[in-house]
Design a protein around this motif. Structure first.
Motif, PDB file in Angstrom:
ATOM      1  N   GLN A  56      48.183  45.573  34.622  1.00 43.46           N
ATOM      2  CA  GLN A  56      49.019  46.715  34.272  1.00 43.46           C
ATOM      3  C   GLN A  56      48.455  47.464  33.069  1.00 43.46           C
ATOM      4  N   GLU A  57      47.859  46.759  32.127  1.00 41.92           N
ATOM      5  CA  GLU A  57      47.234  47.431  30.987  1.00 41.92           C
ATOM      6  C   GLU A  57      46.003  48.218  31.425  1.00 41.92           C
ATOM      7  N   ALA A  58      45.242  47.661  32.337  1.00 46.90           N
ATOM      8  CA  ALA A  58      44.061  48.374  32.838  1.00 46.90           C
ATOM      9  C   ALA A  58      44.472  49.678  33.510  1.00 46.90           C
ATOM     10  N   ARG A  59      45.558  49.643  34.296  1.00 49.25           N
ATOM     11  CA  ARG A  59      46.044  50.868  34.933  1.00 49.25           C
ATOM     12  C   ARG A  59      46.514  51.873  33.888  1.00 49.25           C
ATOM     13  N   GLU A  60      47.270  51.414  32.897  1.00 50.00           N
ATOM     14  CA  GLU A  60      47.792  52.315  31.874  1.00 50.00           C
ATOM     15  C   GLU A  60      46.672  52.961  31.068  1.00 50.00           C
ATOM     16  N   GLN A  61      45.586  52.214  30.834  1.00 48.70           N
ATOM     17  CA  GLN A  61      44.484  52.720  30.026  1.00 48.70           C
ATOM     18  C   GLN A  61      43.392  53.389  30.852  1.00 48.70           C
ATOM     19  N   GLY A  62      43.569  53.420  32.165  1.00 46.93           N
ATOM     20  CA  GLY A  62      42.581  54.063  33.025  1.00 46.93           C
ATOM     21  C   GLY A  62      41.255  53.338  33.084  1.00 46.93           C
ATOM     22  N   ILE A  63      41.278  52.024  32.969  1.00 49.58           N
ATOM     23  CA  ILE A  63      40.045  51.227  32.986  1.00 49.58           C
ATOM     24  C   ILE A  63      39.820  50.693  34.397  1.00 49.58           C
ATOM     25  N   ALA A  64      38.665  50.993  34.955  1.00 54.72           N
ATOM     26  CA  ALA A  64      38.320  50.496  36.291  1.00 54.72           C
ATOM     27  C   ALA A  64      37.992  49.007  36.210  1.00 54.72           C
ATOM     28  N   VAL A  65      38.644  48.216  37.034  1.00 58.71           N
ATOM     29  CA  VAL A  65      38.414  46.775  37.011  1.00 58.71           C
ATOM     30  C   VAL A  65      38.301  46.238  38.432  1.00 58.71           C
ATOM     31  N   GLU A  66      37.647  45.109  38.528  1.00 58.64           N
ATOM     32  CA  GLU A  66      37.623  44.335  39.766  1.00 58.64           C
ATOM     33  C   GLU A  66      38.442  43.076  39.525  1.00 58.64           C
ATOM     34  N   VAL A  67      39.340  42.770  40.418  1.00 67.27           N
ATOM     35  CA  VAL A  67      40.244  41.635  40.248  1.00 67.27           C
ATOM     36  C   VAL A  67      39.799  40.489  41.146  1.00 67.27           C
ATOM     37  N   THR A  68      39.560  39.335  40.546  1.00 66.38           N
ATOM     38  CA  THR A  68      39.214  38.115  41.282  1.00 66.38           C
ATOM     39  C   THR A  68      40.344  37.113  41.099  1.00 66.38           C
ATOM     40  N   ARG A  69      40.780  36.522  42.176  1.00 70.27           N
ATOM     41  CA  ARG A  69      41.953  35.653  42.127  1.00 70.27           C
ATOM     42  C   ARG A  69      41.668  34.332  42.846  1.00 70.27           C
ATOM     43  N   TYR A  70      42.087  33.247  42.214  1.00 67.22           N
ATOM     44  CA  TYR A  70      41.995  31.931  42.847  1.00 67.22           C
ATOM     45  C   TYR A  70      43.375  31.285  42.806  1.00 67.22           C
ATOM     46  N   GLY A  71      43.879  30.845  43.956  1.00 67.36           N
ATOM     47  CA  GLY A  71      45.189  30.219  44.041  1.00 67.36           C
ATOM     48  C   GLY A  71      45.127  28.746  43.680  1.00 67.36           C
ATOM     49  N   ILE A  72      45.910  28.347  42.678  1.00 73.45           N
ATOM     50  CA  ILE A  72      45.912  26.949  42.234  1.00 73.45           C
ATOM     51  C   ILE A  72      46.524  26.038  43.299  1.00 73.45           C
TER      52      ILE A  72
END
Length: 716
Positions: free
Chosen positions: A600-616
């Protein structure tokens, strides 16, 4: 073709051209011949010659060819001093700027993606002092022209600033060489142009902006102290006000370096964390979790049961935990380390004097070269009509109020859905209370990502907590011997009856009663400080909750190091406080831990990010422990493994986060985490598997196709 490869090819081409030029070295005689040859053209077509010379000079400087010195001499000989100075000054600055822009375009992004975290301090310094550094480098002839262009391209300095400062900074050296060119016929060697005395003068001229800046700082410092008489001598090197995390660390550091230090605490040593916050709440959480596990023992192959709960014993254990940890923060321990510990209330009298009011009514004054304000924070109580009449509790008063009770509150309302409210609401629900949590915002844990908050919300609801998000508290009162709170949502009001009300809507810095107003020290929600944690008066520092921007014990200790070191040694060297890798955790079940950016901070600040997720839920140890829920989520720049932020939801998330904090702090990417052996079976493997998910997403499919053909070939 990738930009760094283009840059490498350009460098090779320019290097090859430079080698060719060295095979036929230029000397003063050659310059004289060229000047004489151009002399007739200069007489016939002066503007055409000036224009051609200007364009050629721009190309030479843009390509960093070793011809600029000779061309500058030629400009003086051809055009005279003033015209030559104007031509060379503008041409060299334009050429340098073109080289700067080309280097930034070709390798700027590549360098920052590869070394981003390691360059952070340099980038911050350049944003602040870039023009000063550039001006100094331009005035020192020993620094290669092309190196300045290249290095500055890798910093955040603006192109216009680079051009203007370069124009001004190179003017003195340009003038020297152009003037020498006007005397070209009498020059026998380049050595005579730049004498040691002249070079020293350039160096001093380059240092002048820094000297001026230091002088301005001294003047401002004197102005801030103008109305206060300075002591002739000082009783202490450092006085620390407040015995919480920030105060204790500040005093410890001062004593460790043999400074004379006094620590003043008006209440309990250890501050809020030991007595009302971190320590008692974690002891409560552990007891509540065990009660929860007993109820759900069938989850572990055992018979479930009702915990034989003694509420008074739970809170007696909390008191025992506090007593066990108290010696770590005790006055006796710190006095043994060399700190004078005084029990009393401290107030600033002037920038160097602290008045201490002791419990016996006596008072005394101490003068100190430096002072650290570490007064902490207290629970914020909203101006809610009728609240005072309810006998409400806060995270400070809760522990003593509950200690003598035989049973948990039957009906508990928790006001506030932040970390404190969620932790305590879940714990009391597990200990048998009917808990209702009221939060004005649309969801709990509003600073965390929605998916993280959703996991916690589901867990709390499973524990029996009633969550009323989007509900605004309007008033409190009592009717027929029953206390209530009135809330509103979507235009509808309702009253909720309770036996106890816990106010957990946040904490406010302690700012009153310490002399800040009398000294005119600016405050808002916290004491205003600069990057060095200095207040209006450079010898008075603030650290911890009272300074913000974070209200964490570990951040308070972190700030205290900077405050203490700057207070004791700032006259030699000062350190800017570093917030680049601040971790935090909410100790609900499951825990939520984070460092750096979230989505949500990346969206608010306009920062392009790639999200990597691992399910525990896929992690072997989590499955074995019956804790197969949650996730590890890593944010990186698109296509890069540099860590921008990490959120972990799950069992022991606060512990698991440490590896990512270390990686982010020291610029280690996910590739380094993936290449590190993690013990099997442990929860820490989740970090490695998250890094593995990133790697799998970036495998080159064309490479895999080639490998498949290679292995087929090997099979015959």
């Amino acid at each position: 073709m990738k930009r760094p490869l283009i840059f490498a090819l350009v460098v090779l081409a320019v290097g090859a051209l430079a080698l060719l030029l060295r095979r036929a070295p230029i000397d003063l005689d050659m310059v004289r011949e060229q000047v004489e040859a151009l002399g007739d053209w200069q007489d016939e077509r002066p503007f055409a010659v000036i224009g051609a010379f200007f364009a050629l000079y721009v190309v030479v400087t843009a390509l960093s060819l070793p011809l600029a010195t000779w061309m500058t001499l030629g400009a003086g000989a051809l055009f005279g001093f003033w015209t030559g100075l104007v031509v060379v000054s503008f041409a060299s600055s334009i050429g340098a700027t073109l080289a700067f822009l080309a280097a930034r375009y070709l390798i700027g992004d590549w360098v920052h993606e590869r070394f981003g975290d390691r360059l952070r301090a340099i980038d911050e310094g350049m944003k602040r002092d870039g023009p000063f550094y550039l001006f100094t480098l331009r005035l020192i002839p020993a620094v290669p022209f092309f190196a300045v262009n290249l290095l500055m391209a890798l910093t955040p300095i603006r192109a216009l600033t680079f051009y203007l400062v370069s124009q001004i900074g190179m003017l003195a050296g340009t003038a020297v060489y152009v003037n020498a060119g006007t005397q070209l016929s009498r020059i026998e060697s380049l050595r005579g142009i730049l004498s040691p005395t002249l070079i020293a003068s350039f160096v001093l001229l380059g240092l002048f902006p820094w000297i001026a800046r230091f002088a301005i700082r001294l003047i401002r410092r004197r102005q801030s102290y103008a109305r206060w008489p300075r002591p002739a001598r000082y009783d202490r090197n450092l006085v620390v006000i407040g015995g919480g995390a920030a105060g204790l660390v500040s005093a410890y550091i001062a004593a460790a370096v043999k400074a004379k230090v006094t620590l003043v605490e008006s209440h309990k040593m250890g501050g809020d964390c030991l007595n009302y916050g971190c320590v008692p709440s974690k002891a409560l959480i552990r007891s509540a979790k065990l009660a929860h596990q007993i109820r759900h023992a069938d989850h572990y192959g055992l018979e479930p049961g009702t915990p034989q709960l003694s509420f008074a014993r739970v809170f007696e254990r909390i008191a025992e935990v506090i007593r066990a940890i108290e010696p770590h923060d005790s006055a006796e321990r710190y006095e043994g380390l060399g700190v004078e510990v005084v029990h009393g209330h401290a107030r600033l009298v002037d920038p160097w004097t602290v008045e201490i009011s002791e419990p016996d009514g006596q008072s005394r004054r101490l003068t100190s070269r430096a002072i650290v304000l570490a007064t902490g924070a207290a629970p914020f109580v909203p101006p809610l009509p009728g609240l005072e009449a309810t006998g409400y509790l806060t995270s400070d008063t809760l522990w003593e109020a509950m200690r003598g009770r035989d049973a948990a509150p039957r009906r508990l309302v928790v006001l506030g859905g932040g970390p404190i409210g969620c932790e305590l609401a879940q714990s009391f629900a597990r200990l048998g209370s009917e808990v209702t949590l009221v939060e004005m915002l649309p969801r709990i844990l509003i600073r965390e990502d929605e998916d993280a908050a959703a996991v916690v919300q589901a867990s709390m609801e499973a524990d029996g907590v009633t969550l009323l998000t989007g509900h605004k508290a309007l008033s409190c009162g009592a009717a027929k011997g029953e206390k209530w709170i009135e809330v509103e949502a979507d235009g509808e009001r309702r009253r909720i009856a309770f036996d106890d009300l816990l106010v957990a809507v946040g904490r406010a810095a302690r700012l009153k009663g310490y002399g800040l107003e009398e000294l005119g020290i600016p405050t808002g929600r916290v004491i205003e400080t600069n990057d060095y944690l200095e207040t209006l008066y450079p010898n008075i520092y603030a650290a911890g909750d009272v300074a913000g921007p974070y209200q964490f014990t570990h951040t308070a200790g972190h700030q205290a190091w900077f405050a203490a070191v700057n207070a004791l040694f700032g006259m030699v060297w000062r350190f800017r406080v570093d917030y680049s890798a601040i971790p935090w955790a909410t100790f609900t079940d499951p825990e939520v831990a984070r460092v750096g950016l979230n989505e949500q901070e990346a969206r608010e600040q306009g920062i392009a990010v790639e999200v990597t997720r691992y399910g525990i839920d896929d992690l072997d140890r989590a499955i074995a422990d019956g804790a197969a829920r949650g996730f590890v989520k890593v944010l990186t720049p698109p296509g890069k493994d540099r860590i921008l932020g990490v959120t972990i939801v799950g069992e022991h998330a606060g512990d698991l986060l440490a590896e990512f904090v270390l990686a982010k702090k020291h610029g280690l990417g996910l590739g380094r985490i993936l290449g590190t052996i993690h013990t099997y079976p442990t929860l820490a493997e989740a970090n490695k598997y998250a890094a593995g998910e990133w790697r799998k997403a970036h495998v080159n499919p064309r490479l895999l196709a080639h490998l498949e053909r290679f292995h087929a070939w090997r099979r015959g």
